[in-house]
Design a protein around this motif. Structure first.
Motif, PDB file in Angstrom:
ATOM      1  N   THR A 614       1.001  -1.170  -0.215  1.00 15.94           N
ATOM      2  CA  THR A 614       0.075  -0.050   0.084  1.00 15.94           C
ATOM      3  C   THR A 614       0.661   1.167   0.044  1.00 15.94           C
ATOM      4  OG1 THR A 614       0.038   0.110   2.246  1.00 15.94           O
ATOM      5  CG2 THR A 614      -1.939  -1.297   1.310  1.00 15.94           C
ATOM      6  N   MET A 615       0.148   2.230  -0.302  1.00 17.14           N
ATOM      7  CA  MET A 615       0.958   3.591  -0.271  1.00 17.14           C
ATOM      8  C   MET A 615      -0.050   4.788   0.095  1.00 17.14           C
ATOM      9  SD  MET A 615       3.092   5.712  -3.249  1.00 17.14           S
ATOM     10  CE  MET A 615       1.476   6.042  -4.202  1.00 17.14           C
ATOM     11  N   SER A 616       0.250   5.652   1.022  1.00 17.17           N
ATOM     12  CA  SER A 616      -0.411   6.897   1.059  1.00 17.17           C
ATOM     13  C   SER A 616       0.516   8.145   1.220  1.00 17.17           C
ATOM     14  CB  SER A 616      -1.053   6.675   2.559  1.00 17.17           C
ATOM     15  OG  SER A 616      -0.154   6.439   3.603  1.00 17.17           O
ATOM     16  N   PHE A 617      -0.250   9.293   0.810  1.00 21.72           N
ATOM     17  CA  PHE A 617       0.406  10.640   0.720  1.00 21.72           C
ATOM     18  C   PHE A 617      -0.546  11.654   1.378  1.00 21.72           C
ATOM     19  CE2 PHE A 617       1.301  14.605  -1.328  1.00 21.72           C
ATOM     20  CZ  PHE A 617       2.754  14.707  -0.969  1.00 21.72           C
ATOM     21  N   SER A 618       0.034  12.476   2.282  1.00 17.51           N
ATOM     22  CA  SER A 618      -0.889  13.629   2.810  1.00 17.51           C
ATOM     23  C   SER A 618       0.068  14.605   2.867  1.00 17.51           C
ATOM     24  CB  SER A 618      -1.399  13.235   4.062  1.00 17.51           C
ATOM     25  OG  SER A 618      -0.655  12.728   4.839  1.00 17.51           O
ATOM     26  N   ALA A 619      -0.604  15.885   2.556  1.00 15.79           N
ATOM     27  CA  ALA A 619       0.229  17.193   2.689  1.00 15.79           C
ATOM     28  C   ALA A 619      -0.711  18.556   3.203  1.00 15.79           C
ATOM     29  CB  ALA A 619       0.601  17.646   1.474  1.00 15.79           C
ATOM     30  N   ALA A 620      -0.143  19.203   3.769  1.00 18.42           N
ATOM     31  CA  ALA A 620      -1.078  20.579   4.220  1.00 18.42           C
ATOM     32  C   ALA A 620      -0.072  21.626   4.289  1.00 18.42           C
ATOM     33  CB  ALA A 620      -1.383  20.339   5.633  1.00 18.42           C
ATOM     34  N   TYR A 621      -0.839  22.932   3.846  1.00 19.73           N
ATOM     35  CA  TYR A 621      -0.206  24.135   3.809  1.00 19.73           C
ATOM     36  C   TYR A 621      -1.204  25.114   4.238  1.00 19.73           C
ATOM     37  CZ  TYR A 621       0.950  28.701   1.922  1.00 19.73           C
ATOM     38  OH  TYR A 621       1.184  30.163   1.982  1.00 19.73           O
ATOM     39  N   THR A 622      -0.880  26.052   5.275  1.00 22.68           N
ATOM     40  CA  THR A 622      -1.414  26.904   5.835  1.00 22.68           C
ATOM     41  C   THR A 622      -0.976  28.412   5.950  1.00 22.68           C
ATOM     42  OG1 THR A 622      -2.479  25.407   7.380  1.00 22.68           O
ATOM     43  CG2 THR A 622      -2.606  27.603   8.161  1.00 22.68           C
ATOM     44  N   ASP A 623      -1.604  29.497   5.848  1.00 26.02           N
ATOM     45  CA  ASP A 623      -1.087  30.565   5.889  1.00 26.02           C
ATOM     46  C   ASP A 623      -1.970  31.488   6.878  1.00 26.02           C
ATOM     47  OD1 ASP A 623       0.519  33.112   4.970  1.00 26.02           O
ATOM     48  OD2 ASP A 623      -1.556  33.686   4.121  1.00 26.02           O
TER      49      ASP A 623
END
Length: 761
Positions: A614-623
């Motif tokens: 399996t593979m997973s990816f997550s990302a977040a950007y906040t300003d």
């Protein structure tokens, strides 16, 4: 919504408001028995079954074991833009940071019970004498943790401006078969090189007839958390490069008894105890005025309670959970040190003595909650009430021995509390309706009302020099509206508006420091509650090979509580005080916005790779931006997590490689503007880092699993923004702050290893 085992002792006399609410709950339950038309199987409403507009991550006990979670920092290390700040190891974690806000602006609940407020003494943090911690539960006592990103007042309550962390403790059924008499046991032991910690946990559950019981006990013994180079400069003072030496010990116990009264009702008793002792040789504070400083600190959280669950179809509800909690949180900091202050021209300030300073903060909570569930046609309704009775008490005692004479006589003095003894009465009503409009549209509507009354009085620990004490009342109305629109069999659009609030804390309204002629912090009892309005929209795809979510959010915060510097006159000198003093106030709007992405893929189903891959990816950007245009200081830089995992066809072994990317903090995203319009930039910034962590497990026997992990495989030297943003060289008092390469003691650990052994039977 987490099942609420909200505890309290029924042996004490209830305040009138709680007695009234309990009577209402009993009348409703009695009426339910009178008009019962059908017995239902007893059910529990779990957190993930209630739809929310905000993003919700659920971490299970299996996840905790697989990812080798020992503390709350480990718990969220692979969730972008959710973090825990250790800061000074003497005090432990100070709360969670979600979407750029932290501490009391993120609600923390255990079985529905709110955890303590912080007390950090805004005007004197540089002295390092006291900083209250909010976390009073051990990881091994938990079966699930719900991380809510975004405002969530309806279900998470006060403090959920930016999000919430809702924890659920383990139940006897987690260790037992579904029916019949049974017993279950689990033993877990482990070692982590991160802080040289040894851990042992024992769990025992039993069902005999209609009675279920559970005991979970955990013991941890460890030392200071390592930094990157433990061979750095080992000296006293602000230039120290290695962490201050520490010995700590943690004991945690959870006990539950649940008895089936009828096939559709149960009564239960829960008790929990958490105790942390830490002895810290504060060598980084030695020098100048201070020497031989040692912190001897004690954190304790106790909870006892009773709950009643009923499943019965009536005109008013299909199920009801009534619970009563009594919780006591005590934080005590004992600082031993020698003080030698010599100020030319001010003989009254000259001091040469040994001191033992004891600062304590105690918080009592008595809480009653009644939660209902009702299904009517296509509507699923959750509603209830909550009543809280809170009490706060802070004391500061100093023992001193004058070294200028030979008497060796210790003198005890009361140096005044940081906040006054206070009480708070809280009443809450809430409701949430989830329903369908046609086959492809789901709606959510929720409303909540909270009423707060604070009462603070002067006593021998706190004098009302500023004439601000008394009774303060305010209320808060929060709401939520959401929609999930199906676009196809695999694709849907989610959108919603949710609100949150945070009542001013006792520290916000009443904290005071300094003397009448030279204030450091002045209180403000006229503060309003903070409010947040959160807009979330996301495109969600669910496929046979996995799922994907692309979302954006915007949050507006009103009446944000901040501190402003006011110039005053120091009558010791007769001159204006160039440093001024701090006053809390409600600032103008604060705005935050961001993007979030997550995907989970079964590589076997997607591209025909090996089964179990399996593979997973997550990302977040906040300003974030304050009213004057300055960036919100506590916002985390961009980060992303990429995970590749494998589980063998037999399930007897598996591995997971996690790559974490943390972008460094930029100057243009981390400054304050002073009264002259000059930008003040931070002294230290976090650096960009890519980290690799490897975790593997193997079943040595049918019921014996070995889990091992290697973290920061490439031995990367890096700093997190949450660890360095508190550092301030501007405080020039001797022995305080960071000088030279002293910032190195705040670096994150290099390569480290951990191993756990888990036996269940």
């Amino acid at each position: 919504m987490n099942t609420r085992y909200l505890s309290a002792s029924t042996l004490r006399t209830l305040p009138p408001k709680l007695a009234l609410a309990q009577a209402i709950a009993m009348l409703i339950a009695t009426g339910a028995h009178a008009q019962s038309v059908q017995e239902l199987d007893l059910t529990t409403v779990e957190a993930e079954s209630i739809e929310r507009d905000a993003v919700v991550e659920v971490i299970t006990a299996d996840d905790i074991n697989a990812e080798m979670v020992d503390n709350f920092e480990d718990l969220v290390r692979f969730i972008p833009h959710v973090s825990v700040s250790r800061g000074d190891d003497r005090w432990g974690a100070s709360g969670f940071n979600i979407r750029g806000l932290d501490e009391d602006r993120v609600a923390i609940n255990v079985d529905g019970v709110p955890q303590g407020e912080t007390l950090k003494y805004e005007g004197g943090q540089a002295y390092g004498y006291f900083k209250g911690s909010r976390n009073g539960v051990d990881i091994e006592a938990l079966k699930a943790v719900e991380i809510v990103k975004g405002a969530d007042a309806i279900l998470s309550g006060n403090g959920s401006l930016a999000g919430a962390v809702n924890m659920t403790t383990k139940d006897p059924a987690d260790f037992l078969t579904d029916q019949g008499n049974d017993s279950g046991f689990a033993v877990k032991t482990g070692y982590t090189g991160l802080n040289d910690e040894m851990m042992a946990s024992f769990s025992a559950a039993n069902r005999t007839g209609k009675l279920e019981s559970l005991l979970v006990y955990t013991r941890r013994e460890g030392h200071e958390f390592e930094n990157y180079d433990m061979d750095g400069l080992d000296v006293d003072g602000a230039g120290r490069e290695t962490p201050d030496p520490q010995d700590n010990q943690l004991d945690s116990a959870l006990v539950k008894f649940i008895y089936d009264l009828t096939p559709n009702s149960e009564i239960g008793l829960v008790g929990s105890y958490y105790e942390r002792n830490a002895n810290t040789d504060n060598r980084s504070f030695n020098g100048g005025w201070y020497s031989d400083r040692v912190g001897d600190d004690f954190n304790e959280t106790k909870r006892v309670g009773i709950f009643y669950n009923l499943d019965m179809q009536t005109a008013f509800f299909d199920s009801v959970v009534t619970a009563l909690n009594d919780q006591n949180v005590l934080m005590e900091a004992n600082t031993h040190q020698e003080v030698n202050i010599q100020i030319p021209g001010f003989p009254n300030f000259n001091t040469n003595e040994r001191r033992i300073s004891t600062r304590a903060y105690e918080q009592d909570l008595l809480q009653l909650t009644v939660d209902f569930n009702k299904a009517v046609a296509d509507h699923s309704l959750v509603y209830g009430l909550e009543v809280q009775d809170k009490a706060f008490k802070n004391t500061q005692i100093r023992q001193s021995d004058n070294l200028l004479d030979d008497s060796d006589e210790w003198v005890t003095s009361n140096i005044g509390a940081l906040v006054p003894a206070s009480e708070a009465d809280v009443y809450t009503l809430y409701g949430l309706d989830t329903f369908y409009l046609g086959d492809n549209t789901q709606m959510r509507l929720g409303l909540r009302y909270d009423d707060y009354t604070y009462d603070a009085e002067a006593d021998e620990n706190f004098s009302d020099d500023t004439a601000t004490l008394g009774e303060v009342s305010f209320d808060a109305v929060t709401w939520t509206v959401g929609v999930e629109q199906g676009l196809s069999n695999t694709l849907s659009l989610e959108a919603g508006v949710s609100t949150g609030f945070r009542a001013p804390t006792i520290e916000d309204m009443y904290s005071i420091s300094g003397t009448f002629d030279d204030w450091n912090t002045v209180p403000n009892a006229d503060l309003e509650a903070e409010y947040s309005t959160n807009f979330d929209i996301a495109l969600v795809g669910e496929y046979a090979a996995g799922d994907v979510r692309i979302g954006a959010f915007r949050s507006n915060y009103d009446d944000f509580i901040d501190y402003q510097t006011v110039n005053g006159t120091n009558t010791n000198t007769g001159l204006p005080d160039p440093d001024g003093y701090l006053v809390p106030f409600n600032s103008n709007d604060v705005e935050m916005q961001g993007l979030e992405f997550s995907a989970n893929i079964d590589l076997n189903a997607a591209i025909g790779a090996a089964q179990g891959l399996t593979m997973s990816f997550s990302a977040a950007y906040t300003d974030g931006e304050e009213a004057n245009g300055d960036p919100v200081y506590s916002v985390q830089p961009l980060n992303a997590v990429w995970r590749t995992g494998y589980t063998s066809p037999t399930g007897k072994w598996g591995a997971s490689l996690v790559t974490t990317y943390n972008e460094g903090k930029a100057n243009d995203d981390s400054y304050d503007t002073d009264a002259t319009g000059t930008r003040i930039y931070p002294l230290y910034l976090s650096n960009t880092a890519t980290l690799f962590d490897l975790m593997v497990y193997v079943d040595l026997l049918e019921n014996l699993r070995l889990t091992a992990g290697a973290f920061n495989l490439t031995d990367k030297e890096y700093y997190t923004w949450d660890s360095v943003r508190f550092i301030d060289q501007g405080d020039l008092r001797p022995g305080i702050g960071v000088t030279g390469n002293g910032i190195r003691r705040y670096s994150e650990p290099g390569r480290s290893f951990e191993v756990n052994l888990n036996l269940t039977f």
